[in-house]
Scaffold this motif. Structure first.
Motif, mmCIF file in Angstrom:
data_model
loop_
_atom_site.group_PDB
_atom_site.id
_atom_site.type_symbol
_atom_site.label_atom_id
_atom_site.label_comp_id
_atom_site.label_asym_id
_atom_site.label_seq_id
_atom_site.Cartn_x
_atom_site.Cartn_y
_atom_site.Cartn_z
ATOM 1 N N VAL A 62 10.742 -4.472 11.550
ATOM 2 C CA VAL A 62 10.698 -3.075 11.997
ATOM 3 C C VAL A 62 9.320 -2.474 11.750
ATOM 4 N N ARG A 63 8.825 -2.636 10.519
ATOM 5 C CA ARG A 63 7.502 -2.107 10.172
ATOM 6 C C ARG A 63 7.017 -2.766 8.897
ATOM 7 N N PHE A 64 5.711 -2.629 8.637
ATOM 8 C CA PHE A 64 5.121 -3.187 7.428
ATOM 9 C C PHE A 64 3.889 -2.376 7.072
ATOM 10 N N LYS A 65 3.462 -2.523 5.814
ATOM 11 C CA LYS A 65 2.223 -1.886 5.370
ATOM 12 C C LYS A 65 1.664 -2.661 4.195
ATOM 13 N N ASP A 66 0.362 -2.577 4.024
ATOM 14 C CA ASP A 66 -0.267 -3.118 2.833
ATOM 15 C C ASP A 66 0.265 -2.308 1.649
ATOM 16 N N SER A 67 0.648 -2.976 0.587
ATOM 17 C CA SER A 67 1.238 -2.293 -0.575
ATOM 18 C C SER A 67 0.297 -1.282 -1.222
ATOM 19 N N THR B 81 -1.640 0.831 0.472
ATOM 20 C CA THR B 81 -1.905 1.966 1.361
ATOM 21 C C THR B 81 -0.601 2.700 1.664
ATOM 22 N N GLU B 82 -0.726 3.803 2.349
ATOM 23 C CA GLU B 82 0.448 4.590 2.732
ATOM 24 C C GLU B 82 0.793 4.449 4.214
ATOM 25 N N LYS B 83 -0.105 3.854 5.000
ATOM 26 C CA LYS B 83 0.075 3.789 6.451
ATOM 27 C C LYS B 83 0.915 2.588 6.867
ATOM 28 N N TRP B 84 2.026 2.872 7.550
ATOM 29 C CA TRP B 84 2.918 1.838 8.057
ATOM 30 C C TRP B 84 2.496 1.444 9.453
ATOM 31 N N THR B 85 2.694 0.183 9.800
ATOM 32 C CA THR B 85 2.499 -0.319 11.151
ATOM 33 C C THR B 85 3.876 -0.579 11.746
#
Length: 193
Positions: free
Chosen positions: A178-183, A185-189
């Motif tokens: 569904v989505r992921f982000k670098d742990s 950062t706060e920004k989801w892809t």
């Protein structure tokens, strides 16, 4: 003869004490009823759930992931960690897997990361995965943290990624990113289906 009897009783006592230290007591039925108040949990299913925690060294932490449908327990110990999740269906509980195992999921996740940083299903690279909620379309949303593979884990490597990952499933066999982000950062892809 008295010495042999004494030694025998001493050995039995020592063995019983060691065994008692090796396994912790699980939750009583009354404690489980107080912890999980949803009506879907019958006495039979709670006893079945209680039996899943036998022979643990530490008393596990309980989590009611989706009230009335999914509960789990986890335990952390210096030597090991365990996480088990169960789905309630009618008067039965069924253990479910919350971490994907299929190659399609991994291929999709790896399509978003640099070539030198690939994710795999090695157990020590994935955190416990908890069911966050049940979505309106009857999918279950799950969250985990995964670390990309490092062939030399003892050496620092800038190519290693740690991602928070959200994915969904209906049957706990086929999973969709569904989505992921670098742990860090706060920004989801967001991921398109």
């Amino acid at each position: 003869m008295k010495k042999i009897t004494f030694i025998f009783l001493f050995c039995i006592s020592l063995f019983c004490n060691l065994f008692a230290q090796q396994t912790s007591k699980t939750y009583t039925l009354q404690q489980l009823k107080a912890r999980f108040k949803h009506i879907n949990y019958t006495e039979k299913t709670l006893l079945d759930f209680q039996n899943t925690m036998i022979n643990l060294r530490e008393k596990p932490q309980l989590s009611e992931d989706v009230p009335g449908e999914i509960i789990s327990w986890y335990t952390l110990n210096g030597q090991y960690s365990l996480h088990k999740t169960y789905l309630f269906e009618k008067d039965k509980i069924k253990e479910i897997q919350t971490i994907p195992k299929d190659e399609n999921f991994l291929k999709k996740l790896n399509s978003y990361v640099p070539e030198k940083s690939k994710f795999s299903y090695m157990s020590d690279l994935w955190s416990f995965a908890f069911v966050k909620q049940k979505l309106a379309d009857n999918f279950y949303l799950i969250q985990a943290t995964a670390k990309s593979f490092n062939s030399y884990p003892e050496m620092p490597n800038d190519d290693i990624l740690i991602y928070d990952i959200d994915y969904k499933t209906k049957d706990f066999k086929e999973f969709f990113l569904v989505r992921f982000k670098d742990s860090h950062t706060e920004k989801w892809t967001e991921v398109a289906e």
